[in-house]
Design a protein around this motif. Structure first.
Motif, short mmCIF file in Angstrom:
data_model
loop_
_atom_site.label_atom_id
_atom_site.label_comp_id
_atom_site.label_asym_id
_atom_site.label_seq_id
_atom_site.Cartn_x
_atom_site.Cartn_y
_atom_site.Cartn_z
N SER A 1 45.22 -0.85 26.81
CA SER A 1 46.01 0.34 27.03
C SER A 1 47.02 0.28 28.03
CB SER A 1 44.56 1.25 27.83
OG SER A 1 45.56 2.63 28.20
N VAL A 2 47.73 1.26 28.18
CA VAL A 2 48.80 1.36 29.19
C VAL A 2 48.76 2.44 30.14
CG1 VAL A 2 50.72 0.48 27.40
CG2 VAL A 2 50.39 2.92 27.96
N GLN A 3 47.63 2.87 30.00
CA GLN A 3 47.15 3.97 31.17
C GLN A 3 46.32 3.68 32.15
OE1 GLN A 3 47.31 8.26 30.09
NE2 GLN A 3 45.06 8.49 31.22
N ILE B 1 53.29 1.25 32.53
CA ILE B 1 52.09 1.65 32.97
C ILE B 1 52.10 3.05 33.29
CG2 ILE B 1 50.35 1.37 34.77
CD1 ILE B 1 51.53 -1.34 35.19
N ILE B 2 51.37 3.88 32.65
CA ILE B 2 51.16 5.19 33.06
C ILE B 2 49.93 5.44 34.10
CG2 ILE B 2 50.56 7.21 31.91
CD1 ILE B 2 51.82 6.34 29.16
N GLN C 1 45.04 16.99 37.94
CA GLN C 1 45.58 15.66 37.36
C GLN C 1 47.23 15.49 37.26
OE1 GLN C 1 45.21 14.33 33.17
NE2 GLN C 1 43.84 12.54 34.20
N SER C 2 47.77 14.43 37.93
CA SER C 2 49.06 14.13 37.69
C SER C 2 49.08 12.78 37.18
CB SER C 2 49.44 14.09 39.26
OG SER C 2 50.76 13.84 39.28
N LYS C 3 50.23 12.88 36.29
CA LYS C 3 50.57 11.47 35.43
C LYS C 3 52.09 11.22 35.53
CE LYS C 3 47.43 11.78 31.35
NZ LYS C 3 47.40 11.77 30.18
#
Length: 164
Positions: free
Chosen positions: A76-78, A113-114, A161-163
């Motif tokens: 994953s990239v998150q 990376i998220i 939530q913050s991304k």
């Protein structure tokens, strides 16, 4: 569930988000870094831990660090993280969950990376006014405002939530 993922931020080899504070040194620790209160008593806070997330090491194990959990599925990239309440599991605990402070190491240069941070108090006004997290690369890097898109959503029980 929420808005689509934001444009990811590139951290380079090491990224640190939050505010810089120095370590405290405990008497008799042989020079090892130990978090202590003003009386020299070792501090052990739920908000200050280290996690291995795939190939990344995520840590809030330093003065003013604040994360309750971090995980990243292989491939994953998150990077999914949760904050602690202020003074979590102490007599001084509050319901405030407004800030986060952690470091990420092990990222490859220009790796995407998220970062998704949940368990925050709703802070939509702050993000709607253009405020964004700050970061630095390395321990001597200059603190800069994140230039990637920051998205936010509010789920059940006002779990903000913050991304980025």
């Amino acid at each position: 569930v929420g808005p689509p993922p934001p444009s990811p931020a590139s951290l380079g080899e090491r990224g640190v988000l939050g505010r810089a504070n120095g370590p405290s040194w405990a008497p008799g620790s042989g020079g090892a870094m130990v978090r202590t209160d003003v009386d020299g008593v070792k501090c052990d806070y739920l908000s200050q831990k280290t996690w291995q997330c795939a190939h990344l090491t995520v840590s809030s194990d330093f003065c003013s660090g604040n994360l309750a959990h971090a995980e990243m599925e292989e491939g994953s990239v998150q990077l999914d993280m949760r904050t602690c309440a202020d003074c979590q599991d102490t007599p001084q605990q509050t319901n405030y969950r407004t800030w986060f402070h952690y470091s990420v190491s092990g990222a490859k240069k220009d790796e995407t990376i998220i970062m998704a941070i949940s368990n925050l108090n709703p802070q939509a006004k702050m993000y709607n006014q253009g405020l964004k997290p700050v970061y630095r690369v390395g321990t001597k890097g200059k603190w800069e405002r994140l230039n990637a898109e920051v998205t936010h959503s509010c789920g059940e029980n006002k779990n903000f939530q913050s991304k980025f």
